[in-house]
Design a protein around this motif. Structure first.
Motif, PDB file in Angstrom:
ATOM      1  N   ARG A 164       0.930  -1.200  -0.087  1.00  0.00           N
ATOM      2  CA  ARG A 164       0.099   0.076   0.270  1.00  0.00           C
ATOM      3  C   ARG A 164       1.190   1.401  -0.068  1.00  0.00           C
ATOM      4  NH1 ARG A 164      -4.114   0.376   4.336  1.00  0.00           N
ATOM      5  NH2 ARG A 164      -4.346   2.347   3.512  1.00  0.00           N
ATOM      6  N   LEU A 165       1.122   1.370   0.183  1.00  0.00           N
ATOM      7  CA  LEU A 165       2.912   2.445   0.482  1.00  0.00           C
ATOM      8  C   LEU A 165       3.329   2.523  -0.425  1.00  0.00           C
ATOM      9  CD1 LEU A 165       5.714   2.593   3.317  1.00  0.00           C
ATOM     10  CD2 LEU A 165       6.023   3.595   0.962  1.00  0.00           C
ATOM     11  N   TRP A 166       3.596   1.212  -1.909  1.00  0.00           N
ATOM     12  CA  TRP A 166       4.326   2.319  -2.556  1.00  0.00           C
ATOM     13  C   TRP A 166       2.911   2.349  -4.009  1.00  0.00           C
ATOM     14  CZ3 TRP A 166       8.307   3.046  -4.915  1.00  0.00           C
ATOM     15  CH2 TRP A 166       8.809   3.557  -6.397  1.00  0.00           C
ATOM     16  N   ASP A 167       1.673   1.916  -3.245  1.00  0.00           N
ATOM     17  CA  ASP A 167       0.676   1.928  -4.512  1.00  0.00           C
ATOM     18  C   ASP A 167      -0.209   2.685  -4.318  1.00  0.00           C
ATOM     19  OD1 ASP A 167       1.449  -1.003  -6.015  1.00  0.00           O
ATOM     20  OD2 ASP A 167      -0.136  -1.868  -4.795  1.00  0.00           O
ATOM     21  N   GLU A 168      -0.282   3.083  -2.879  1.00  0.00           N
ATOM     22  CA  GLU A 168      -1.349   4.542  -2.616  1.00  0.00           C
ATOM     23  C   GLU A 168       0.045   5.248  -2.594  1.00  0.00           C
ATOM     24  OE1 GLU A 168      -3.733   3.148   0.641  1.00  0.00           O
ATOM     25  OE2 GLU A 168      -4.092   1.141  -0.626  1.00  0.00           O
ATOM     26  N   VAL A 169       0.460   5.824  -2.064  1.00  0.00           N
ATOM     27  CA  VAL A 169       1.309   7.183  -1.608  1.00  0.00           C
ATOM     28  C   VAL A 169       2.308   7.015  -3.234  1.00  0.00           C
ATOM     29  CG1 VAL A 169       2.396   8.150  -0.428  1.00  0.00           C
ATOM     30  CG2 VAL A 169       0.713   6.375   0.682  1.00  0.00           C
ATOM     31  N   ALA A 170       3.614   5.860  -2.820  1.00  0.00           N
ATOM     32  CA  ALA A 170       4.543   7.062  -4.003  1.00  0.00           C
ATOM     33  C   ALA A 170       4.153   6.857  -5.621  1.00  0.00           C
ATOM     34  CB  ALA A 170       5.604   5.428  -3.655  1.00  0.00           C
ATOM     35  N   ALA A 171       3.180   5.850  -6.013  1.00  0.00           N
ATOM     36  CA  ALA A 171       2.753   5.915  -6.910  1.00  0.00           C
ATOM     37  C   ALA A 171       1.214   6.635  -7.332  1.00  0.00           C
ATOM     38  CB  ALA A 171       2.792   4.140  -7.690  1.00  0.00           C
ATOM     39  N   ARG A 190      -1.204   9.221  -8.285  1.00  0.00           N
ATOM     40  CA  ARG A 190      -1.020  10.162  -9.121  1.00  0.00           C
ATOM     41  C   ARG A 190      -0.734  11.903  -8.424  1.00  0.00           C
ATOM     42  NH1 ARG A 190      -6.382  11.097  -6.902  1.00  0.00           N
ATOM     43  NH2 ARG A 190      -7.132  13.000  -6.259  1.00  0.00           N
ATOM     44  N   ASP A 191      -0.092  12.408  -9.513  1.00  0.00           N
ATOM     45  CA  ASP A 191       0.637  13.554  -9.081  1.00  0.00           C
ATOM     46  C   ASP A 191      -0.187  14.942  -8.517  1.00  0.00           C
ATOM     47  OD1 ASP A 191       3.070  12.205 -10.397  1.00  0.00           O
ATOM     48  OD2 ASP A 191       2.640  14.059 -12.209  1.00  0.00           O
ATOM     49  N   ASP A 192      -1.402  15.132  -7.982  1.00  0.00           N
ATOM     50  CA  ASP A 192      -1.931  16.359  -7.925  1.00  0.00           C
ATOM     51  C   ASP A 192      -2.675  15.433  -6.520  1.00  0.00           C
ATOM     52  OD1 ASP A 192      -3.793  14.639  -8.973  1.00  0.00           O
ATOM     53  OD2 ASP A 192      -5.265  15.795  -9.519  1.00  0.00           O
ATOM     54  N   ALA A 193      -2.538  14.457  -6.096  1.00  0.00           N
ATOM     55  CA  ALA A 193      -3.116  13.581  -5.126  1.00  0.00           C
ATOM     56  C   ALA A 193      -1.991  13.993  -3.966  1.00  0.00           C
ATOM     57  CB  ALA A 193      -3.050  12.189  -4.779  1.00  0.00           C
ATOM     58  N   MET A 194      -2.818  13.765  -2.534  1.00  0.00           N
ATOM     59  CA  MET A 194      -1.666  14.177  -1.493  1.00  0.00           C
ATOM     60  C   MET A 194      -1.827  12.874  -0.288  1.00  0.00           C
ATOM     61  SD  MET A 194      -2.330  18.102  -0.098  1.00  0.00           S
ATOM     62  CE  MET A 194      -4.224  18.184   0.569  1.00  0.00           C
ATOM     63  N   PRO A 195      -1.020  11.470  -0.811  1.00  0.00           N
ATOM     64  CA  PRO A 195      -1.578  10.250  -0.233  1.00  0.00           C
ATOM     65  C   PRO A 195      -0.653  10.387   0.992  1.00  0.00           C
ATOM     66  CG  PRO A 195       0.037  10.857  -1.592  1.00  0.00           C
ATOM     67  CD  PRO A 195      -0.126  11.837  -2.099  1.00  0.00           C
ATOM     68  N   ARG A 233       3.990  10.068   4.216  1.00  0.00           N
ATOM     69  CA  ARG A 233       3.484  11.104   2.804  1.00  0.00           C
ATOM     70  C   ARG A 233       4.601  11.428   1.721  1.00  0.00           C
ATOM     71  NH1 ARG A 233      -0.286  14.610   3.988  1.00  0.00           N
ATOM     72  NH2 ARG A 233      -1.464  14.074   6.162  1.00  0.00           N
ATOM     73  N   ARG A 234       4.031  11.611   0.792  1.00  0.00           N
ATOM     74  CA  ARG A 234       4.780  12.006  -0.460  1.00  0.00           C
ATOM     75  C   ARG A 234       5.255  13.426  -0.905  1.00  0.00           C
ATOM     76  NH1 ARG A 234       2.459  10.157  -6.309  1.00  0.00           N
ATOM     77  NH2 ARG A 234       1.434  12.772  -5.958  1.00  0.00           N
ATOM     78  N   PHE A 235       5.911  14.634  -1.095  1.00  0.00           N
ATOM     79  CA  PHE A 235       6.223  15.174  -1.633  1.00  0.00           C
ATOM     80  C   PHE A 235       6.606  16.121  -2.288  1.00  0.00           C
ATOM     81  CE2 PHE A 235       7.163  19.925  -0.035  1.00  0.00           C
ATOM     82  CZ  PHE A 235       6.113  20.517  -0.849  1.00  0.00           C
ATOM     83  N   GLN A 236       6.757  16.591  -3.208  1.00  0.00           N
ATOM     84  CA  GLN A 236       7.813  16.724  -4.143  1.00  0.00           C
ATOM     85  C   GLN A 236       9.043  15.634  -4.336  1.00  0.00           C
ATOM     86  OE1 GLN A 236       9.702  20.420  -2.936  1.00  0.00           O
ATOM     87  NE2 GLN A 236       8.101  22.062  -3.603  1.00  0.00           N
ATOM     88  N   GLY A 237       8.457  14.285  -5.442  1.00  0.00           N
ATOM     89  CA  GLY A 237       9.605  13.237  -5.808  1.00  0.00           C
ATOM     90  C   GLY A 237      10.073  12.520  -4.859  1.00  0.00           C
TER      91      GLY A 237
END
Length: 436
Positions: free
Chosen positions: A280-287, A289-294, A304-308
């Motif tokens: 889930r970390l990879w599918d839902e956060v890292a991968a 869509r770009d405009d999401a705040m997973p 969290r993901r932010f700026q790559g």
């Protein structure tokens, strides 16, 4: 005649100050007795004992009294810690263990090593419990003889000895110990293994516990080898502050990527995720869509993901409508949720330079600001969300930034910007945020 030693001073490395986890049961009684015997031969050794009172048994008070009395007899400093066990969905065993180690952490002296009394049969139980959970090599490594615990060494000097060997020692030394009545309750997984499964296995294969210990050691060695092989690659991916670059992970195999993610989380001190959580970390956060705040919750953390990049963060929980009236702004104001404090000084030179409030302006600190804001250095107005985006502030940090208000006007965001309404003309104040 006293029995021979079960371990020597050299087995304890360079450590000379010890805190023993002392339940009063057979194992910890043997461990403490051995430390007292070593101290008699080596007066430079210091030994203390800590007993955690869980309150789960009607005999808990009597056990505490027994442990205190024994420590007085052996001239060992005794510490009693009372804890409240709240299962919270984890089960009584796990919750009690967590509460116990949290309590012990608070009493460890800076130069002390923690000694616990797990033995060879405990190692078999831990291995089988990990096998039941479907753990990989890291989980199947079971318990190491030495590891780090909250900045201290945690040693298990009895780990190569069976419970039978400890019983023989205790009987020869005429020791008295506590028999916890809960140890016969097979509703607990560890007791079920100890009472129903391991005796059958040892009857069929007498050397089963030592074979398990060898397998656990081999798993530990495999994990150590992977740590060494991936250390350089992980170092290249980890950014200042601990974030992890995502793009290079896209080119890796799923297995290698998972190994890197696990080691990144371990590097930051997070609890190891399950296989499903890692997916889930990879599918839902890292991968995503770009405009999401997973966000993925790995209590008490969030990924969290932010700026790559991936970030492991401790979320700040401040209600959006929080308003802290600051009646005496030249005195520090304590902030909620462990955010530290803010200060306004007339001569400090630290922090943002703002104008002082007028006599009819009430000062407050808030954590959100509505409408269009005009900040110093920008012609056009912007919403607070847009300003945060332009300044590269991650979404999870925005709600924890102290905002200085005079009446209903935003004056400054601590550490980031001043509004045109807060720009000083003649008199100056310095608005500073001191984070804990």
């Amino acid at each position: 005649m006293l029995p021979g030693p079960l371990f020597s001073l050299s087995d304890l490395g360079s450590h000379r100050h010890f805190l023993v986890g002392f339940s009063g049961g057979l194992d910890s009684t043997v461990l403490l007795h051995q430390l007292v015997a070593l101290r008699a031969e080596n007066p430079a050794l210091s030994v203390r004992a800590v007993h955690v009172h869980h309150g789960l048994s009607v005999h808990a008070d009597a056990w505490l009294a027994h442990c205190r009395q024994l420590c007085q007899l052996w001239n060992v400093e005794f510490i009693a810690c009372h804890v409240v066990v709240s299962p919270d969905g984890k089960g009584v065993e796990a919750s009690a263990r967590e509460a116990r180690y949290q309590a012990i952490e608070t009493v460890l002296a800076p130069d002390e090593a923690l000694l616990t009394a797990q033995h060879l049969d405990d190692q078999s139980e831990t291995f089988l419990l990990a096998l039941k959970r479907g753990s990989g090599p890291a989980g199947l490594s079971a318990m190491p003889r030495e590891m780090q615990f909250s900045g201290h060494a945690l040693l298990r000097p009895l780990l190569s000895l069976s419970r039978t060997e400890l019983e023989h020692y205790a009987q020869a030394a005429k020791l008295h110990w506590i028999d916890d009545d809960s140890n016969t309750d097979t509703r607990y997984d560890r007791n079920f293994l100890r009472l129903a499964i391991l005796p059958e296995l040892k009857q069929r294969w007498p050397h089963f516990p030592r074979a398990v210990a060898r397998s656990a050691q081999l798993c530990a060695e495999q994990e150590q080898l992977l740590d060494e092989l991936l250390a350089e690659e992980l170092e290249k991916l980890v950014q200042p502050g601990g974030s992890l670059l995502i793009a290079p992970l896209n080119t890796m195999s799923e297995v290698r990527r998972a190994a890197i993610l696990r080691r990144w989380l371990a590097y930051l001190g997070a609890k190891m995720p399950s296989r499903e959580q890692l997916k889930r970390l990879w599918d839902e956060v890292a991968a995503s869509r770009d405009d999401a705040m997973p966000c993925l919750h790995l209590a008490p953390w969030e990924v969290r993901r932010f700026q790559g990049a991936l970030y492991l963060v401790n979320p700040v929980m401040v209600p959006r409508n929080t308003c802290l009236l600051w009646a005496f702004p030249l005195e520090p104001l304590q902030l909620p949720a462990g955010l530290g404090l803010v200060c306004c000084c007339e001569t400090s030179g630290k922090g943002l330079v703002v104008r002082p409030p007028s006599a009819d302006e009430k000062v407050s600190v808030r954590f959100t600001a509505p409408g269009v804001l005009h900040i110093v250095g920008r012609d056009k107005g912007r919403t607070l969300k847009k300003i945060w985006q332009e300044q590269g502030v991650p979404p999870w940090k925005r709600g924890g930034v102290p905002l200085l208000f005079y009446n209903e006007e935003l004056i400054a965001a601590a550490g980031y910007f001043i509004t045109q309404q807060g720009e000083p003309k003649s008199q100056k104040w310095y608005f500073d945020w001191r984070q804990e």
